[in-house]
Write a protein that holds these residues in place. Sequence first.
Motif, PDB file in Angstrom:
ATOM      1  N   GLN A  97       0.822  -1.212   0.000  1.00 48.41           N
ATOM      2  CA  GLN A  97       0.000   0.000   0.000  1.00 48.41           C
ATOM      3  C   GLN A  97       0.857   1.264   0.000  1.00 48.41           C
ATOM      4  OE1 GLN A  97      -3.670   0.187   2.191  1.00 48.41           O
ATOM      5  NE2 GLN A  97      -3.642  -2.008   2.590  1.00 48.41           N
ATOM      6  N   LEU A 100       1.677   2.246  -3.360  1.00 51.84           N
ATOM      7  CA  LEU A 100       0.548   2.814  -4.106  1.00 51.84           C
ATOM      8  C   LEU A 100       0.254   4.260  -3.718  1.00 51.84           C
ATOM      9  CD1 LEU A 100      -1.829  -0.288  -3.976  1.00 51.84           C
ATOM     10  CD2 LEU A 100      -0.446   0.489  -5.906  1.00 51.84           C
ATOM     11  N   ARG A 103      -0.254   7.461  -6.210  1.00 51.54           N
ATOM     12  CA  ARG A 103      -0.627   7.009  -7.552  1.00 51.54           C
ATOM     13  C   ARG A 103      -2.111   7.257  -7.816  1.00 51.54           C
ATOM     14  NH1 ARG A 103       2.088   1.008  -8.480  1.00 51.54           N
ATOM     15  NH2 ARG A 103       4.200   1.472  -7.704  1.00 51.54           N
ATOM     16  N   ASN A 105      -5.167   5.535  -8.170  1.00 54.31           N
ATOM     17  CA  ASN A 105      -5.667   4.194  -7.848  1.00 54.31           C
ATOM     18  C   ASN A 105      -7.161   4.047  -8.119  1.00 54.31           C
ATOM     19  OD1 ASN A 105      -3.151   3.107  -6.785  1.00 54.31           O
ATOM     20  ND2 ASN A 105      -3.436   4.502  -5.051  1.00 54.31           N
ATOM     21  N   GLU A 145      -1.272  -5.178  -7.356  1.00 51.83           N
ATOM     22  CA  GLU A 145      -1.195  -3.837  -7.945  1.00 51.83           C
ATOM     23  C   GLU A 145       0.112  -3.136  -7.592  1.00 51.83           C
ATOM     24  OE1 GLU A 145      -2.580  -0.930 -10.469  1.00 51.83           O
ATOM     25  OE2 GLU A 145      -3.456  -2.913 -10.052  1.00 51.83           O
ATOM     26  N   ALA A 146       0.771  -3.566  -6.508  1.00 50.74           N
ATOM     27  CA  ALA A 146       2.055  -2.965  -6.133  1.00 50.74           C
ATOM     28  C   ALA A 146       3.144  -3.274  -7.151  1.00 50.74           C
ATOM     29  CB  ALA A 146       2.474  -3.457  -4.748  1.00 50.74           C
TER      30      ALA A 146
END
Length: 223
Positions: A97, A100, A103, A105, A145-146
């Motif tokens: 997290q 992220l 970003r 998101n 997603e990282a």
Amino acid sequence: MQYPSAWLQGASLGESIASRLRLQIINEEIKPGEVVSENRIAESFGTSRSPVREALKMLAGEGLIRLQRMGAVVVGLSLEDVKELYDVRYLIESFAQQRLAGRDNGALTAQLEQAIDKMKLAVKYGDYEEFAYQDLSFHERIVAEAKHTRILHLWNSIRPIVMTVILLTTEKGFRQGEERMNWVADKHRMVVDGLKSGDAAKIREVVQAYFDDSGETLNRSMP
């Protein structure tokens, strides 16, 4: 309690056997100290010993059993082991997290909100298997997603046990009623809000709070 057959689609026979044995071990249907034999497991599952050996190697690699000649001794998974597992989850997910932060998101948070909605729907229909699946998917999407290869590899190494623990705690949570499980579903919204903020400090605070609550749930839910 049965391992969800839908979760085994595409799995090899060895992986399928491992999944079912893993559930029995963590749920203490097979207790620590018990000796399990390849022949007995093969007979129980109506298969040859080859996929059983594959399954036992997987479980040994996870520390759930200790291999012996033609079988294994069950080590099991203590509450302390599960707490350590959640420590690893915290390290993985907090790192993911943080990557992220800052970003865009939007696409991710939309997917996460859909997962929460599906959890709430699962509560309405009393489907703890679907709730557990969506819960796992929620966290897995964040890790993926990282886009960090080694972190994803670490996640995949603990994923089978994480899946099983989530299944067990969810099934027991459903016994406490809809209010409890709606609260669990809604708790995920603070993670989404943290990611939407894009603020690293808020994300860090949210992840800590989320896993503090999860630790309390573990104490109530595990055997």
